[in-house]
Design a protein around this motif. Structure first.
Motif, PDB file in Angstrom:
ATOM      1  N   VAL A   1       0.828  -1.202   0.000  1.00 62.25           N
ATOM      2  CA  VAL A   1       0.000   0.000   0.000  1.00 62.25           C
ATOM      3  C   VAL A   1       0.868   1.259   0.000  1.00 62.25           C
ATOM      4  O   VAL A   1       0.473   2.296  -0.525  1.00 62.25           O
ATOM      5  CB  VAL A   1      -0.957  -0.008   1.218  1.00 62.25           C
ATOM      6  CG1 VAL A   1      -1.561   1.344   1.461  1.00 62.25           C
ATOM      7  CG2 VAL A   1      -2.050  -1.046   1.019  1.00 62.25           C
TER       8      VAL A   1
ATOM      9  N   PRO B   1       2.911   3.714  -3.546  1.00 62.60           N
ATOM     10  CA  PRO B   1       2.726   5.014  -4.199  1.00 62.60           C
ATOM     11  C   PRO B   1       3.388   6.172  -3.451  1.00 62.60           C
ATOM     12  O   PRO B   1       3.839   7.136  -4.067  1.00 62.60           O
ATOM     13  CB  PRO B   1       1.200   5.206  -4.193  1.00 62.60           C
ATOM     14  CG  PRO B   1       0.635   3.835  -4.041  1.00 62.60           C
ATOM     15  CD  PRO B   1       1.631   3.065  -3.228  1.00 62.60           C
TER      16      PRO B   1
ATOM     17  N   TRP C   1     -10.523  16.045   0.382  1.00 62.45           N
ATOM     18  CA  TRP C   1     -11.183  15.035   1.218  1.00 62.45           C
ATOM     19  C   TRP C   1     -11.016  13.614   0.706  1.00 62.45           C
ATOM     20  O   TRP C   1     -10.971  12.666   1.491  1.00 62.45           O
ATOM     21  CB  TRP C   1     -12.650  15.382   1.458  1.00 62.45           C
ATOM     22  CG  TRP C   1     -13.533  15.296   0.227  1.00 62.45           C
ATOM     23  CD1 TRP C   1     -13.729  16.278  -0.695  1.00 62.45           C
ATOM     24  CD2 TRP C   1     -14.309  14.174  -0.193  1.00 62.45           C
ATOM     25  NE1 TRP C   1     -14.582  15.826  -1.671  1.00 62.45           N
ATOM     26  CE2 TRP C   1     -14.962  14.557  -1.391  1.00 62.45           C
ATOM     27  CE3 TRP C   1     -14.531  12.891   0.322  1.00 62.45           C
ATOM     28  CZ2 TRP C   1     -15.819  13.688  -2.084  1.00 62.45           C
ATOM     29  CZ3 TRP C   1     -15.377  12.042  -0.371  1.00 62.45           C
ATOM     30  CH2 TRP C   1     -16.014  12.432  -1.567  1.00 62.45           C
ATOM     31  N   ILE C   2     -10.862  13.459  -0.599  1.00 57.58           N
ATOM     32  CA  ILE C   2     -10.715  12.095  -1.120  1.00 57.58           C
ATOM     33  C   ILE C   2      -9.368  11.500  -0.706  1.00 57.58           C
ATOM     34  O   ILE C   2      -9.304  10.374  -0.214  1.00 57.58           O
ATOM     35  CB  ILE C   2     -10.881  12.081  -2.660  1.00 57.58           C
ATOM     36  CG1 ILE C   2     -12.325  12.475  -3.006  1.00 57.58           C
ATOM     37  CG2 ILE C   2     -10.551  10.708  -3.224  1.00 57.58           C
ATOM     38  CD1 ILE C   2     -12.589  12.628  -4.489  1.00 57.58           C
ATOM     39  N   VAL C   3      -8.299  12.268  -0.886  1.00 56.12           N
ATOM     40  CA  VAL C   3      -6.984  11.758  -0.483  1.00 56.12           C
ATOM     41  C   VAL C   3      -6.945  11.552   1.033  1.00 56.12           C
ATOM     42  O   VAL C   3      -6.352  10.587   1.532  1.00 56.12           O
ATOM     43  CB  VAL C   3      -5.851  12.690  -0.962  1.00 56.12           C
ATOM     44  CG1 VAL C   3      -4.498  12.218  -0.454  1.00 56.12           C
ATOM     45  CG2 VAL C   3      -5.828  12.755  -2.481  1.00 56.12           C
TER      46      VAL C   3
ATOM     47  N   LYS D   1      -9.430  10.574   2.844  1.00 53.99           N
ATOM     48  CA  LYS D   1     -10.130   9.299   3.057  1.00 53.99           C
ATOM     49  C   LYS D   1      -9.226   8.115   2.697  1.00 53.99           C
ATOM     50  O   LYS D   1      -9.203   7.103   3.398  1.00 53.99           O
ATOM     51  CB  LYS D   1     -11.381   9.253   2.163  1.00 53.99           C
ATOM     52  CG  LYS D   1     -12.715   9.350   2.916  1.00 53.99           C
ATOM     53  CD  LYS D   1     -13.877   9.445   1.941  1.00 53.99           C
ATOM     54  CE  LYS D   1     -14.704   8.185   1.928  1.00 53.99           C
ATOM     55  NZ  LYS D   1     -15.826   8.130   2.850  1.00 53.99           N
ATOM     56  N   VAL D   2      -8.511   8.264   1.576  1.00 50.60           N
ATOM     57  CA  VAL D   2      -7.572   7.219   1.172  1.00 50.60           C
ATOM     58  C   VAL D   2      -6.516   7.010   2.266  1.00 50.60           C
ATOM     59  O   VAL D   2      -6.182   5.881   2.634  1.00 50.60           O
ATOM     60  CB  VAL D   2      -6.890   7.589  -0.168  1.00 50.60           C
ATOM     61  CG1 VAL D   2      -5.687   6.699  -0.436  1.00 50.60           C
ATOM     62  CG2 VAL D   2      -7.881   7.497  -1.313  1.00 50.60           C
TER      63      VAL D   2
ATOM     64  N   ALA E   1      -7.841   5.074   5.185  1.00 47.98           N
ATOM     65  CA  ALA E   1      -7.909   3.633   4.908  1.00 47.98           C
ATOM     66  C   ALA E   1      -6.520   3.009   4.920  1.00 47.98           C
ATOM     67  O   ALA E   1      -6.311   1.936   5.493  1.00 47.98           O
ATOM     68  CB  ALA E   1      -8.592   3.394   3.562  1.00 47.98           C
ATOM     69  N   ALA E   2      -5.555   3.730   4.301  1.00 44.25           N
ATOM     70  CA  ALA E   2      -4.214   3.160   4.132  1.00 44.25           C
ATOM     71  C   ALA E   2      -3.492   2.979   5.460  1.00 44.25           C
ATOM     72  O   ALA E   2      -2.665   2.079   5.612  1.00 44.25           O
ATOM     73  CB  ALA E   2      -3.378   4.041   3.203  1.00 44.25           C
TER      74      ALA E   2
ATOM     75  N   PHE F   1      -4.370   1.707   8.056  1.00 45.02           N
ATOM     76  CA  PHE F   1      -4.581   0.400   8.679  1.00 45.02           C
ATOM     77  C   PHE F   1      -3.510  -0.602   8.259  1.00 45.02           C
ATOM     78  O   PHE F   1      -3.359  -1.654   8.864  1.00 45.02           O
ATOM     79  CB  PHE F   1      -5.973  -0.145   8.338  1.00 45.02           C
ATOM     80  CG  PHE F   1      -7.068   0.545   9.087  1.00 45.02           C
ATOM     81  CD1 PHE F   1      -7.313   0.243  10.412  1.00 45.02           C
ATOM     82  CD2 PHE F   1      -7.833   1.535   8.480  1.00 45.02           C
ATOM     83  CE1 PHE F   1      -8.318   0.891  11.119  1.00 45.02           C
ATOM     84  CE2 PHE F   1      -8.832   2.193   9.181  1.00 45.02           C
ATOM     85  CZ  PHE F   1      -9.073   1.878  10.502  1.00 45.02           C
ATOM     86  N   ALA F   2      -2.788  -0.256   7.200  1.00 44.52           N
ATOM     87  CA  ALA F   2      -1.698  -1.127   6.768  1.00 44.52           C
ATOM     88  C   ALA F   2      -0.417  -0.859   7.554  1.00 44.52           C
ATOM     89  O   ALA F   2       0.583  -1.546   7.370  1.00 44.52           O
ATOM     90  CB  ALA F   2      -1.445  -0.940   5.271  1.00 44.52           C
TER      91      ALA F   2
END
Ligand SMILES: CCCCCCCCCCCCC/C=C/[C@@H](O)[C@H](CO[C@@H]1O[C@H](CO)[C@H](O)[C@H](OS(=O)(=O)O)[C@H]1O)NC(=O)CCCCCCCCCCC
Ligand SMILES: CCCCCCCCCCCCC/C=C/[C@@H](O)[C@H](CO[C@@H]1O[C@H](CO)[C@H](O)[C@H](OS(=O)(=O)O)[C@H]1O)NC(=O)CCCCCCCCCCC
Lengths: 209, 209
Positions: free
Chosen positions: A41, A44, A142-144, A146-147, A150-151, A153-154
């Motif tokens: 993850v 990038p 806001w989208i990044v 949110k990403v 989520a990320a 958690f890795a």
């Protein structure tokens, strides 16, 4: 601690001007660090930071005398690029790179300071959130964001993270943290100086990605 | 429709064997397409697909006769790599690339079929979800799935997407969709044939990332 600590940043000189060549050498050891986090993850992020370094290096290599210090890069590019500047060239690459460096700095500092989520003492999410809030969040739409949520958690757990910093050598936690503190001295000074330079030169931008 | 349609895939030959060179030429037009989606969020996906193409091309270039068709790539690599195969080389790269191609195929097909969320007729999220469920979801662990869920909010709306497919030329929606259907004929046949080859050769893996 081989990973980070054998690669100390150089002490900041009295005039605060950072030598481009030495700086590039030091930061080049950071991207492999993302592999230690144990998840693809983060690829990038590694790629983004690598891209920044490559861009700065290309400018430096084009004329090592003209671009001897980071400050000279900003000054020369400002004169070359006119109104496009500072959203251009190595100035833009370093603008973003310093945010990644700040993220790493705040994360390590928070760990070194013993900041913990008492309910989840073996997680570093609280430290990651602090680093994210201080270094990156305001530049992410806001989208990044949110990403990122989520990320994270890795992210590895605390013990695995400290082990990764020590390149998988068995090192006592306190010994590892002591080395982190040692690393942070020059690292923080360098990052602070770069931020100050962007502020002094009016080179900071706050657009969102 | 310049973007996709001027770059039709070649018709599938009778023996279903796809020429590597022609295939690489055709897929090389797909990554720029991610730039048209209008968000930097898709950059890591573009990079991943580009990485697949580069890997396959490197193998092909090393011996264009030996690797003349995609099937020969799998056969030769199987004999070279032993038990590492199929999680190796161009076989692995094409395994992932075909999932990205399937995603694009299902997405375009769903649009061409007029599938819509009646409550949000100008969103393509329903089409993206369908494509994701069919092509990728089962290969993604829960963190990457969560990242995907967040990232899809960066998808363009239907009208902008169709416009991007037409390279910003003003084209009537029906005309654009007709061209999508035209494009899908050879494209789908090629993608299906690659899936069939992986199945026949027992080269498919289902590990999670
Ligand atoms: C199938 C599934 C689909 C899913 C799709 C996934 C999409 C995921 C997208 C996530 C984004 C990845 C991170 C990269 C973000 C980047 O967009 C930003 C801006 O990036 C900058 O942009 C500039 C132009 O505006 C120049 O191109 C810079 O490039 S230039 O060199 O050309 O000038 C470039 O660095 N960098 C950033 O925000 C920097 C990020 C640093 C991160 C630091 C460490 C964080 C560690 C986190 C630990 C938990
Ligand atoms: C600061 C913010 C921090 C945030 C951090 C962000 C982290 C975001 C992570 C998102 C992942 C980006 C997408 C890439 C996923 C990839 O992990 C997978 C597997 O990738 C494969 O892995 C193999 C090894 O197992 C080889 O390396 C393959 O490489 S090899 O060539 O070397 O053999 C490689 O393709 N590819 C995939 O899942 C393929 C994805 C195709 C997508 C198709 C289109 C989707 C369009 C979506 C539209 C809505």
């Amino acid at each position: 601690m081989a990973l980070l600590l054998d690669q100390q940043f150089a002490p900041l000189p009295d005039n605060n001007e950072i030598a481009t060549k030495t700086f590039l050498e030091s930061v080049s050891h950071l991207p492999p660090f993302f592999d230690c986090l144990g998840s693809k993850v983060f690829a990038p992020i590694k790629a983004d930071i690598n891209g920044n370094i490559t861009k700065i290096k290309a400018v430096y290599d084009s004329d090592p005398v003209k671009y001897e210090t980071l400050q000279q890069i900003l000054l020369v590019e400002k004169s070359i690029h006119g109104s496009e500047w500072p959203k251009v060239g190595a100035t833009l690459a370093l603008m973003w790179l310093k945010r990644g460096l700040r993220f790493i700095q705040v994360l390590l500092q928070s760990l070194a300071d013993g900041e913990r989520d008492e309910d989840n003492p073996n997680l570093i999410r609280i430290n990651i959130t602090k680093a994210y809030d201080q270094a990156l969040k305001r530049y992410h739409g806001w989208i990044v964001q949110k990403v990122f949520k989520a990320a994270q958690f890795a992210a590895p757990c605390r013990s695995d993270f400290l082990k990764a910093l020590s390149k998988d050598q068995e090192v006592a936690e306190e010994e590892c943290l002591a080395k982190v503190r040692q690393f942070l001295i020059n690292f923080t000074a360098n990052v602070d100086a770069i931020y100050e330079m962007y502020s002094t030169m009016n080179a900071e931008l706050d657009y969102l990605v």
